[in-house]
Write an enzyme that holds these catalytic residues in place. Structure first.
Site, short mmCIF file in Angstrom:
data_model
loop_
_atom_site.label_atom_id
_atom_site.label_comp_id
_atom_site.label_asym_id
_atom_site.label_seq_id
_atom_site.Cartn_x
_atom_site.Cartn_y
_atom_site.Cartn_z
N ARG A 103 42.86 55.40 42.62
CA ARG A 103 41.91 55.39 41.65
C ARG A 103 42.57 55.01 40.12
O ARG A 103 42.77 53.47 40.49
CB ARG A 103 42.14 57.08 41.33
CG ARG A 103 43.61 57.27 41.00
CD ARG A 103 44.29 58.68 40.22
NE ARG A 103 45.43 58.77 40.25
CZ ARG A 103 46.02 59.96 39.36
NH1 ARG A 103 45.07 60.87 39.57
NH2 ARG A 103 47.23 59.79 39.54
N ASN A 141 40.90 60.81 32.02
CA ASN A 141 42.10 61.40 32.94
C ASN A 141 43.07 59.82 32.26
O ASN A 141 43.08 58.83 32.78
CB ASN A 141 42.12 61.68 33.90
CG ASN A 141 43.49 62.38 34.05
OD1 ASN A 141 43.43 63.54 34.05
ND2 ASN A 141 44.28 62.19 35.03
N GLU A 142 44.70 60.38 31.57
CA GLU A 142 45.59 59.54 31.62
C GLU A 142 44.87 58.48 31.22
O GLU A 142 45.75 57.54 32.24
CB GLU A 142 46.61 59.90 32.19
CG GLU A 142 47.20 61.07 32.61
CD GLU A 142 48.19 61.21 33.43
OE1 GLU A 142 47.99 59.99 34.01
OE2 GLU A 142 49.32 61.96 33.33
N GLU A 298 49.30 69.20 31.27
CA GLU A 298 49.98 68.84 32.81
C GLU A 298 51.19 69.14 32.94
O GLU A 298 51.54 68.69 32.48
CB GLU A 298 49.18 67.49 33.53
CG GLU A 298 47.73 67.85 34.37
CD GLU A 298 47.94 66.36 34.84
OE1 GLU A 298 48.95 65.71 35.17
OE2 GLU A 298 46.94 65.56 34.45
N TRP A 306 55.43 61.45 43.94
CA TRP A 306 55.49 60.12 42.74
C TRP A 306 57.02 59.98 43.08
O TRP A 306 57.06 58.24 42.79
CB TRP A 306 54.58 60.46 42.42
CG TRP A 306 54.59 61.08 41.36
CD1 TRP A 306 53.34 62.15 41.26
CD2 TRP A 306 55.33 60.91 39.81
NE1 TRP A 306 53.40 62.27 39.82
CE2 TRP A 306 54.46 61.73 39.10
CE3 TRP A 306 56.62 60.05 39.31
CZ2 TRP A 306 55.49 62.14 38.04
CZ3 TRP A 306 57.22 60.35 37.96
CH2 TRP A 306 56.59 61.56 37.62
N GLU A 346 48.34 63.75 47.48
CA GLU A 346 49.32 64.68 46.41
C GLU A 346 48.90 65.96 47.38
O GLU A 346 49.90 66.62 46.45
CB GLU A 346 48.28 64.52 44.99
CG GLU A 346 48.75 63.25 44.02
CD GLU A 346 48.33 63.58 42.68
OE1 GLU A 346 48.51 62.74 42.05
OE2 GLU A 346 46.57 63.66 42.66
N LYS A 347 49.51 65.56 48.92
CA LYS A 347 49.30 66.87 49.08
C LYS A 347 50.71 67.46 49.48
O LYS A 347 50.86 68.68 48.99
CB LYS A 347 48.76 67.16 50.62
CG LYS A 347 49.31 65.85 51.61
CD LYS A 347 48.58 66.16 52.78
CE LYS A 347 49.55 65.12 53.69
NZ LYS A 347 49.38 63.41 53.54
N PHE A 348 51.08 66.63 49.07
CA PHE A 348 53.28 67.76 49.17
C PHE A 348 52.90 67.92 47.13
O PHE A 348 54.06 68.62 47.37
CB PHE A 348 53.98 66.84 49.66
CG PHE A 348 54.04 66.11 50.91
CD1 PHE A 348 54.75 67.52 51.17
CD2 PHE A 348 53.64 64.89 51.47
CE1 PHE A 348 54.79 66.99 52.73
CE2 PHE A 348 53.39 65.20 53.05
CZ PHE A 348 53.86 66.31 53.70
N HIS A 349 52.49 67.56 46.66
CA HIS A 349 52.39 67.62 44.90
C HIS A 349 52.38 69.02 44.86
O HIS A 349 51.35 69.92 45.24
CB HIS A 349 51.39 66.94 44.57
CG HIS A 349 52.03 66.47 42.96
ND1 HIS A 349 52.01 68.36 42.29
CD2 HIS A 349 52.40 66.11 41.59
CE1 HIS A 349 52.05 67.45 40.70
NE2 HIS A 349 52.78 66.61 40.33
C1 GLA Z 1 48.84 62.88 36.68
C2 GLA Z 1 47.70 62.93 36.84
C3 GLA Z 1 46.33 63.66 37.98
C4 GLA Z 1 48.27 64.09 39.01
C5 GLA Z 1 49.49 64.45 38.20
C6 GLA Z 1 51.11 64.30 39.46
O1 GLA Z 1 49.42 63.70 35.85
O2 GLA Z 1 47.22 63.19 35.39
O3 GLA Z 1 46.01 63.74 38.20
O4 GLA Z 1 48.05 62.40 39.61
O5 GLA Z 1 49.69 63.41 38.31
O6 GLA Z 1 51.88 63.93 38.97
#
Ligand code: GLA
Length: 658
Positions: A103, A141-142, A298, A306, A346-349
């Site tokens: 991404r 986003n971020e 978030e 991660w 991110e399936k383990f998040h």
């Molecule tokens: C960031 C992103 C999210 C996600 C989280 C995972 O904050 O904005 O999309 O990837 O990390 O912790």
């Protein structure tokens, strides 16, 4: 008080969506951030939009009483973009093109990316600007979270244009960068490139301007989208999610363009002290836009994916950290993400709704927090009434971490956080501000490592002391101007009179274990004993009193801490970087000397204390129960209290009696 999370319904069959809404209602969700990574679903090809599915999701949420923070979906371009426009991809300093399949694979300065992102935002805005479910716009986003800098050909062109706007003439650029050094003199802007891989050290002025440029390019992307939303008639607040003290983006410059500050925060559950750095982050975002509540946009309900190792949060830890945000001014607690993904990186998040289902501790905690937040009465806006300012400045950060300094191991943020942690242990309310924002609302201001000091910053700090403030400055402070050049007249040219000292030499120490030489300098005096690292400066006290002297090494017997009465205030100068214990000792001394009181007395160091108007929030981050005297109305128990007993991760939110 908002409660919710990122919602990614495109990852699930439509039959799951009604279950999602039902579960959201069960958890007390009030708002979700929708569509953050939906670009390829919304726009399968250039010029082709599919909104039918999004219409259905938004309507479903609306019927369920869930508000939508609608994302502009520009954070992850769809595959057709690089297929047709490979020049949108960013390039590293080593010349490696960052490809798709992850991404954020776009160059912020790419006109093609901006045009296509703009098309998407315009289409979204046109369709949803008046939808009653949409209460906020979540731009991108971020920004910059993965691509911290870009050296693509787009960046080369944009950097030159940026420099031309900043300097007007190439002579002015040469002057600002000091290009007489090493035969770097330019005769045209066309010769300038970004500081990518080079044989040896780059020009520091160029490095600093590249940081400014990078922050500005990301901000331009945000402003481009914001403009389109406003043109389409958006009345909702517009925001983009911050990441606390994020080095590539100077949020203090961005914040005027955000209606509400939103922040993402992921403290490491393995680190028992990470709650203090989380508190720092909350105080930073609160201070960025005082008087306006912010949103925790978030956080994780439990483990991440991660870090090298992703520990679960302990029982109650997620709630404790959520209350820490509320206590420090947040008007909402949201998560990444609503439902745990079943595929993808991110399936383990963790998520609000775990893959393991609702018979889980995570779900029970999520439901409990939603219920507790809903019981809160309206809280006062995010002011802590702080009398202490901690100076944290992006430009100083960028400049001090440039190479070729007396000590090249200084981690600016880590040292600022060291000072913050000591203030946090002392339960003192702190605003985290830029040098220009230090003024007479504060009694005491800390400006460690303010290597780059602008003229206006120097002026603010000087009048602060003239007017009665206590300033703690140094070491390695007031060394260069806004161009990263020495001013005439040595070091400490701007604050010399205020502090009553001169600095002759920086006295670099080696890092512990970093080879032969002194690695620490001990000091002792009326403030107590402390040990410093990185630097043991050679400081000459002019009018200032020497409060502590070095007791070891080459500076033995010389000034380590000085105090100068100046105007109606006091200027302290510290000649070394104290270690964690030293910072504790010194903070106690400075607070005493300036007469700054804690928010609440007699509270153990591992209890987090914050104020929000007349509401005080107490959170026990220790491993044993504690009882704290505090008088008022316990807002969660809805009962009057004279003291509260807090189990580990226990929380009390108390409206104090006046
Ligand atoms: C960031 C992103 C999210 C996600 C989280 C995972 O904050 O904005 O999309 O990837 O990390 O912790």
């Amino acid at each position: 008080m908002h409660y919710g999370g990122d919602y990614n319904p495109e990852q699930w069959p439509e039959s799951v969506w009604p279950q999602d809404v039902a579960r959201m209602r069960e958890a007390g969700v009030t708002m979700v951030s929708l569509g953050i990574f939906s670009w390829s679903r919304i726009q399968p090809a250039e010029g082709e939009f599919d909104f039918a599915w999004l219409d259905r999701v938004i309507d479903l949420l609306h019927e369920g009483g869930i508000a939508v923070d609608l994302a502009t979906a520009t954070a992850s371009p769809p595959p057709w973009m690089h297929e047709h426009y490979p020049d949108v991809l960013p390039v590293t300093a080593q010349g490696v093109m960052l490809g798709p399949g992850s991404r954020q694979h776009y160059a912020p300065s790419s006109p093609t990316y901006r045009r296509l992102a703009g098309d998407l935002v315009a289409a979204l805005a046109q369709r949803y600007v008046d939808h009653p479910a949409v209460v906020m716009w979540h731009v991108n986003n971020e920004y910059g979270c993965h691509v911290h800098e870009d050296h693509s050909e787009n960046a080369q062109r944009a950097f030159r244009e940026w420099l031309e706007r900043r300097y007007g003439t190439v002579d002015a650029l040469n002057e600002a960068w000091g290009t007489a050094f090493w035969s770097q003199r330019y005769t045209g802007f066309g010769q300038v490139r970004t500081p990518a891989a080079a044989p040896y050290s780059h020009n520091p002025g160029q490095l600093l301007d590249f940081k400014r440029f990078t922050s500005d390019m990301l901000l331009e992307c945000y402003l481009m989208e914001k403009e389109i939303l406003l043109e389409a008639g958006a009345k909702q607040p517009i925001t983009t999610n911050f990441m606390g003290a994020f080095k590539p983006a100077n949020y203090r410059q961005w914040v005027a363009h955000l209606d509400v500050v939103t922040d993402d925060c992921y403290p490491d559950p393995n680190d028992a002290e990470s709650f203090r750095d989380a508190a720092f982050q909350r105080d930073l975002v609160r201070s960025l836009k005082p008087h306006v509540p912010w949103l925790l946009m978030e956080q994780a309900s439990n483990a991440l994916n991660w870090r090298p190792s992703n520990a679960p949060k302990a029982p109650g830890q997620m709630e404790a950290l959520s209350w820490q945000a509320v206590g420090r001014g947040a008007d909402g607690v949201l998560f990444f993400q609503w439902r745990q993904s079943r595929a993808g990186a991110e399936k383990f998040h963790s998520a609000m709704l775990p893959h393991a289902g609702t018979d889980t501790r995570t779900w029970r905690e999520v439901v409990r927090l939603g219920r507790d937040l809903a019981t809160l009465p309206e809280l006062p806006a995010g002011q802590a009434g702080a009398r202490v300012a901690l100076v944290f400045d992006w430009e100083a950060w960028w400049a001090i971490e440039s190479p070729d300094h007396p000590h090249n191991g200084i981690d600016y943020l880590a040292i600022i956080q060291r000072w913050y942690r000591a203030l946090h242990r002392a339960h003192v309310a702190v605003d985290i501000v830029g040098p220009d924002q230090v003024h007479d609302r504060y009694q005491l201001a800390f400006a460690p490592l303010l290597y780059l000091l602008t003229d206006s910053g120097a002026q603010a700090l000087t009048s602060f002391v003239d007017g009665g403030g206590h300033l703690v400055a140094g070491p390695f402070t007031d060394v260069v101007d806004a161009r990263d050049q020495f001013r005439d007249g040595g070091y400490l040219t701007q604050l010399r009179d205020t502090l009553g000292v001169t600095v002759e030499d920086f006295g670099a120490l080696v890092s512990p274990g970093g080879g032969p030489g002194e690695s620490e300098a001990r000091a002792s005096g009326a403030c107590g004993d402390f040990t410093g690292g990185f630097l043991a400066e050679e400081v000459h006290a002019g009018g200032a009193d020497v409060v502590a002297e070095f007791t070891t090494g080459r500076r033995h017997g010389d000034a380590a801490l000085t105090r100068n009465v100046h105007g109606a205030g006091v200027g302290w100068y510290l000649a070394t970087v104290p270690d964690e214990a030293g910072v504790d000792t010194l903070v106690r001394h400075f607070l005493d000397d300036a007469g700054v009181a804690p928010v609440l007395g007699g509270v153990p160091a591992h209890v987090d204390v914050s104020t929000r108007g007349d509401v005080v929030t107490l959170i026990n981050f220790g491993s044993a129960a504690v009882t704290v005297d505090v008088q008022g109305q316990d807002l969660l128990a809805d009962a009057p209290v004279t003291s509260v007993t807090l189990a580990p991760f226990g929380v009390a939110v108390v409206r104090r009696q006046r």
